[in-house]
Scaffold this motif. Structure first.
Motif, short mmCIF file in Angstrom:
data_model
loop_
_atom_site.label_atom_id
_atom_site.label_comp_id
_atom_site.label_asym_id
_atom_site.label_seq_id
_atom_site.Cartn_x
_atom_site.Cartn_y
_atom_site.Cartn_z
N ASP A 252 -6.11 48.79 -4.71
CA ASP A 252 -5.11 48.66 -3.65
C ASP A 252 -4.93 47.18 -3.38
O ASP A 252 -5.93 46.46 -3.21
CB ASP A 252 -5.56 49.35 -2.36
CG ASP A 252 -5.66 50.86 -2.50
OD1 ASP A 252 -4.94 51.43 -3.34
OD2 ASP A 252 -6.46 51.48 -1.76
N VAL A 253 -3.70 46.71 -3.38
CA VAL A 253 -3.45 45.29 -3.10
C VAL A 253 -2.47 45.15 -1.95
O VAL A 253 -1.63 46.02 -1.71
CB VAL A 253 -2.89 44.53 -4.34
CG1 VAL A 253 -3.92 44.46 -5.43
CG2 VAL A 253 -1.61 45.15 -4.85
N THR B 160 -0.61 50.30 -5.16
CA THR B 160 -1.77 50.96 -5.73
C THR B 160 -1.50 51.24 -7.20
O THR B 160 -0.44 51.77 -7.53
CB THR B 160 -2.07 52.29 -5.01
OG1 THR B 160 -2.32 52.01 -3.64
CG2 THR B 160 -3.25 53.01 -5.63
N GLY B 161 -2.45 50.89 -8.02
CA GLY B 161 -2.32 51.15 -9.45
C GLY B 161 -3.40 50.40 -10.21
O GLY B 161 -4.16 49.63 -9.62
N PRO B 162 -3.45 50.61 -11.51
CA PRO B 162 -4.47 49.90 -12.30
C PRO B 162 -4.07 48.44 -12.53
O PRO B 162 -2.88 48.11 -12.57
CB PRO B 162 -4.49 50.67 -13.63
CG PRO B 162 -3.11 51.20 -13.76
CD PRO B 162 -2.66 51.52 -12.35
N GLU B 163 -5.07 47.59 -12.70
CA GLU B 163 -4.78 46.22 -13.14
C GLU B 163 -4.36 46.30 -14.59
O GLU B 163 -4.76 47.22 -15.32
CB GLU B 163 -6.02 45.35 -12.97
CG GLU B 163 -6.40 45.13 -11.53
CD GLU B 163 -7.65 44.27 -11.39
OE1 GLU B 163 -8.40 44.11 -12.37
OE2 GLU B 163 -7.87 43.78 -10.27
N GLN C 284 -4.48 38.41 -10.84
CA GLN C 284 -4.60 39.86 -10.83
C GLN C 284 -3.18 40.42 -10.99
O GLN C 284 -2.31 40.15 -10.16
CB GLN C 284 -5.22 40.34 -9.50
CG GLN C 284 -5.35 41.83 -9.38
CD GLN C 284 -5.82 42.26 -8.00
OE1 GLN C 284 -5.47 41.64 -6.99
NE2 GLN C 284 -6.60 43.32 -7.94
N ILE C 285 -2.94 41.15 -12.06
CA ILE C 285 -1.63 41.74 -12.32
C ILE C 285 -1.79 43.24 -12.14
O ILE C 285 -2.53 43.90 -12.89
CB ILE C 285 -1.13 41.41 -13.74
CG1 ILE C 285 -1.06 39.90 -13.94
CG2 ILE C 285 0.23 42.06 -13.98
CD1 ILE C 285 -0.81 39.47 -15.38
N VAL C 286 -1.13 43.80 -11.14
CA VAL C 286 -1.29 45.21 -10.79
C VAL C 286 -0.06 46.00 -11.19
O VAL C 286 1.07 45.63 -10.88
CB VAL C 286 -1.56 45.38 -9.27
CG1 VAL C 286 -1.70 46.85 -8.90
CG2 VAL C 286 -2.81 44.61 -8.88
N ILE D 261 1.74 40.65 -8.41
CA ILE D 261 0.80 39.60 -8.82
C ILE D 261 0.42 38.80 -7.57
O ILE D 261 1.08 37.80 -7.24
CB ILE D 261 1.42 38.68 -9.89
CG1 ILE D 261 2.01 39.50 -11.02
CG2 ILE D 261 0.39 37.68 -10.40
CD1 ILE D 261 2.88 38.71 -11.98
N PRO D 262 -0.62 39.23 -6.83
CA PRO D 262 -1.02 38.49 -5.65
C PRO D 262 -1.33 37.03 -6.01
O PRO D 262 -2.04 36.75 -6.97
CB PRO D 262 -2.28 39.22 -5.17
CG PRO D 262 -2.15 40.59 -5.75
CD PRO D 262 -1.46 40.40 -7.06
#
Length: 185
Positions: A84-85, A100-103, A143-145, A166-167
């Protein structure tokens, strides 16, 4: 008898015709109001729908991982280890974005690959926009989500079936409405 009785009779007939003429309007007006209210309720329910199944099985084409293109769905992505980001979109004036999702590293690992195996990633979106990640984005520094939900809520329709967050990265590199992903070696 005078002409008065004729006038009264004509007035009664005209009054009766008027009532008869407009008698059907009241039920028609009520029916139209019921239809309008029902339509508004359906529209509001549709806007607020939180139904992941609407796009859970929508296929996203992925090239460059295997010899042949493969497809993945938001439901399959959600089955992977997800994060979760929350990010503010890169500026203090931006409204917050969550997902919400995989990196992307998690996604690649499922196929025996790493981010460093590629020079760039191209995302092709529903609105025909294309976003390319390369350079520093390929080093694992960010971090690429692969976001398929907004925490417990569905993505807005324009961002379905997949949004890239991408935070800390440049918001102009974020993609939404992703339909195709090309991993380029």
């Amino acid at each position: 008898m005078s002409d008065n009785w004729i006038t009264e009779e004509i007035e009664e007939e005209l009054e009766e015709r008027g009532r008869t003429k407009y008698r059907f309007l009241m039920p028609l007006i009520v029916a139209l109001l019921v239809i309008i209210i029902a339509a508004v309720i359906v529209i509001i329910a549709g806007i607020n729908a939180d139904d992941f199944s609407v796009y859970a099985d929508r296929e996203i084409i992925v090239r460059g991982i295997k010899d042949e293109p493969l497809t993945i769905t938001p439901a399959q992505l959600l089955e992977m280890d997800c994060v979760d980001v929350y990010t503010n979109g890169g500026t203090s004036k931006s409204e917050g974005i969550n997902g919400t999702g995989p990196e992307i590293e998690t996604f690649l690992a499922a196929y025996g690959k790493k981010l460093s195996d590629y020079k760039k990633i191209r995302f092709i979106c529903a609105d025909d926009n294309k976003f390319v990640l390369s350079g520093e984005y390929m080093t694992g520094q960010y971090q690429i989500v692969m976001s398929v939900k907004q925490l417990e809520h569905v993505l807005p329709r324009s961002q379905q079936p997949l949004r890239i967050i991408i935070p800390g990265g440049e918001p102009g590199k974020w993609a939404y409405g992703v339909l195709e992903i090309d991993f380029v070696e």
